[in-house]
Design a protein around this motif. Structure first.
Motif: not given
Length: 153
Positions: A68-82
Protein backbone atom coordinates in the motif's frame (compact mmCIF):
# COMPACT_ATOMS: atom_id res chain seq x y z
CA UNK A 1 -75.18 -6.39 30.74
CA UNK A 2 -72.52 -9.00 30.95
CA UNK A 3 -71.39 -10.17 34.31
CA UNK A 4 -68.05 -9.18 35.75
CA UNK A 5 -66.86 -12.79 35.75
CA UNK A 6 -67.45 -13.21 32.02
CA UNK A 7 -65.56 -9.97 31.30
CA UNK A 8 -62.52 -11.25 33.26
CA UNK A 9 -62.60 -14.58 31.40
CA UNK A 10 -62.84 -12.77 28.08
CA UNK A 11 -59.83 -10.59 29.04
CA UNK A 12 -57.75 -13.65 29.99
CA UNK A 13 -58.47 -15.31 26.64
CA UNK A 14 -57.79 -12.24 24.53
CA UNK A 15 -55.33 -13.31 21.79
CA UNK A 16 -53.87 -9.83 21.31
CA UNK A 17 -51.95 -10.13 24.59
CA UNK A 18 -50.30 -13.35 23.44
CA UNK A 19 -49.50 -11.88 20.00
CA UNK A 20 -47.75 -8.89 21.61
CA UNK A 21 -45.68 -11.14 23.88
CA UNK A 22 -44.60 -13.37 20.99
CA UNK A 23 -43.60 -10.35 18.95
CA UNK A 24 -41.54 -9.04 21.88
CA UNK A 25 -39.77 -12.41 22.25
CA UNK A 26 -38.97 -12.49 18.53
CA UNK A 27 -37.46 -8.99 18.64
CA UNK A 28 -35.35 -9.83 21.72
CA UNK A 29 -34.06 -13.06 20.13
CA UNK A 30 -33.24 -11.25 16.87
CA UNK A 31 -31.28 -8.55 18.73
CA UNK A 32 -29.41 -11.17 20.78
CA UNK A 33 -28.44 -13.08 17.62
CA UNK A 34 -27.31 -9.87 15.93
CA UNK A 35 -25.05 -8.99 18.85
CA UNK A 36 -23.70 -12.56 18.96
CA UNK A 37 -22.89 -12.59 15.24
CA UNK A 38 -21.25 -9.16 15.42
CA UNK A 39 -19.13 -10.27 18.39
CA UNK A 40 -18.06 -13.50 16.71
CA UNK A 41 -17.11 -11.72 13.49
CA UNK A 42 -15.02 -9.07 15.22
CA UNK A 43 -13.00 -11.45 17.42
CA UNK A 44 -10.60 -12.75 14.70
CA UNK A 45 -9.50 -9.21 13.79
CA UNK A 46 -8.83 -8.47 17.46
CA UNK A 47 -6.76 -11.64 17.84
CA UNK A 48 -4.47 -10.70 14.94
CA UNK A 49 -3.37 -7.55 16.77
CA UNK A 50 -2.61 -9.43 19.99
CA UNK A 51 0.97 -9.11 21.27
CA UNK A 52 1.61 -12.86 20.92
CA UNK A 53 1.52 -12.91 17.12
CA UNK A 54 3.72 -15.31 15.22
CA UNK A 55 6.47 -14.32 12.83
CA UNK A 56 4.39 -15.37 9.82
CA UNK A 57 1.55 -13.01 10.72
CA UNK A 58 3.96 -10.12 11.26
CA UNK A 59 5.55 -10.88 7.90
CA UNK A 60 2.19 -10.82 6.16
CA UNK A 61 1.38 -7.49 7.84
CA UNK A 62 4.70 -6.05 6.68
CA UNK A 63 4.18 -7.24 3.11
CA UNK A 64 0.65 -5.85 2.98
CA UNK A 65 1.83 -2.47 4.24
CA UNK A 66 4.60 -2.49 1.64
CA UNK A 67 2.01 -3.04 -1.07
CA UNK A 68 0.00 0.00 0.00
CA UNK A 69 3.02 2.33 0.22
CA UNK A 70 3.92 4.32 -2.81
CA UNK A 71 7.28 5.07 -4.36
CA UNK A 72 9.30 8.13 -3.43
CA UNK A 73 9.30 11.07 -5.82
CA UNK A 74 12.93 10.53 -6.88
CA UNK A 75 12.17 6.96 -7.91
CA UNK A 76 9.04 8.01 -9.80
CA UNK A 77 10.99 10.73 -11.60
CA UNK A 78 13.70 8.23 -12.55
CA UNK A 79 11.24 6.13 -14.59
CA UNK A 80 12.10 6.59 -18.26
CA UNK A 81 9.77 8.68 -20.43
CA UNK A 82 9.04 7.38 -23.92
CA UNK A 83 7.46 9.11 -26.91
CA UNK A 84 4.35 7.18 -27.95
CA UNK A 85 4.02 5.89 -31.50
CA UNK A 86 1.78 3.15 -32.86
CA UNK A 87 4.61 0.62 -33.17
CA UNK A 88 5.58 0.94 -29.49
CA UNK A 89 5.69 -2.56 -27.98
CA UNK A 90 3.59 -2.47 -24.82
CA UNK A 91 1.05 -4.80 -23.24
CA UNK A 92 -1.98 -2.72 -22.27
CA UNK A 93 -4.19 -4.77 -24.58
CA UNK A 94 -3.30 -8.47 -24.11
CA UNK A 95 -5.37 -9.59 -27.12
CA UNK A 96 -3.48 -7.55 -29.71
CA UNK A 97 -0.28 -6.57 -27.86
CA UNK A 98 -1.12 -3.01 -28.86
CA UNK A 99 -2.19 -0.11 -26.75
CA UNK A 100 -4.58 2.69 -27.51
CA UNK A 101 -5.52 4.15 -24.14
CA UNK A 102 -4.21 4.77 -20.66
CA UNK A 103 -5.95 2.37 -18.32
CA UNK A 104 -5.82 4.88 -15.46
CA UNK A 105 -7.64 7.81 -17.10
CA UNK A 106 -9.00 5.88 -20.12
CA UNK A 107 -7.71 8.65 -22.39
CA UNK A 108 -6.41 7.65 -25.81
CA UNK A 109 -2.68 7.83 -26.51
CA UNK A 110 -1.80 10.23 -29.29
CA UNK A 111 1.14 9.99 -31.65
CA UNK A 112 4.16 11.81 -30.15
CA UNK A 113 2.73 11.96 -26.62
CA UNK A 114 5.03 11.37 -23.62
CA UNK A 115 4.26 8.09 -21.84
CA UNK A 116 5.89 5.85 -19.28
CA UNK A 117 6.29 2.13 -19.93
CA UNK A 118 6.88 0.13 -16.74
CA UNK A 119 9.89 -2.17 -17.26
CA UNK A 120 8.62 -4.93 -14.99
CA UNK A 121 5.45 -5.62 -17.03
CA UNK A 122 5.59 -3.42 -20.18
CA UNK A 123 2.28 -1.64 -19.41
CA UNK A 124 2.05 1.92 -20.72
CA UNK A 125 0.46 5.01 -19.10
CA UNK A 126 0.34 8.77 -19.43
CA UNK A 127 3.20 10.22 -17.38
CA UNK A 128 0.91 12.31 -15.14
CA UNK A 129 -1.47 9.42 -14.52
CA UNK A 130 1.12 6.83 -13.52
CA UNK A 131 3.06 9.38 -11.44
CA UNK A 132 -0.05 10.11 -9.35
CA UNK A 133 -0.71 6.37 -9.01
CA UNK A 134 2.85 5.54 -7.92
CA UNK A 135 2.78 8.14 -5.14
CA UNK A 136 0.35 5.88 -3.25
CA UNK A 137 1.09 2.45 -4.81
CA UNK A 138 4.28 0.58 -5.65
CA UNK A 139 2.66 -1.76 -8.16
CA UNK A 140 1.40 -1.61 -11.72
CA UNK A 141 -2.27 -0.52 -11.87
CA UNK A 142 -3.19 -3.37 -14.23
CA UNK A 143 -1.25 -6.46 -13.13
CA UNK A 144 -0.02 -5.40 -9.65
CA UNK A 145 3.58 -6.32 -10.47
CA UNK A 146 6.05 -4.38 -8.32
CA UNK A 147 7.57 -1.47 -10.20
CA UNK A 148 11.32 -1.91 -10.54
CA UNK A 149 13.77 0.68 -11.73
CA UNK A 150 16.21 -0.60 -14.34
CA UNK A 151 19.69 0.44 -13.33
CA UNK A 152 22.14 1.59 -15.95
CA UNK A 153 25.01 -0.29 -14.26
Amino acid sequence: MASKGSQILQYLHDDSLYDNNILLYIVVIFLALTVLIYTCCSIPSNLSSAPNTTNSSSLSQNSSSAQTQGLDVATINSLPITIYHQNLTVLNSPETNETSECSICLGAFEEGEKVKVLHSCRHCYHCECVDKWLITHSTCPICRTYVRIESSV
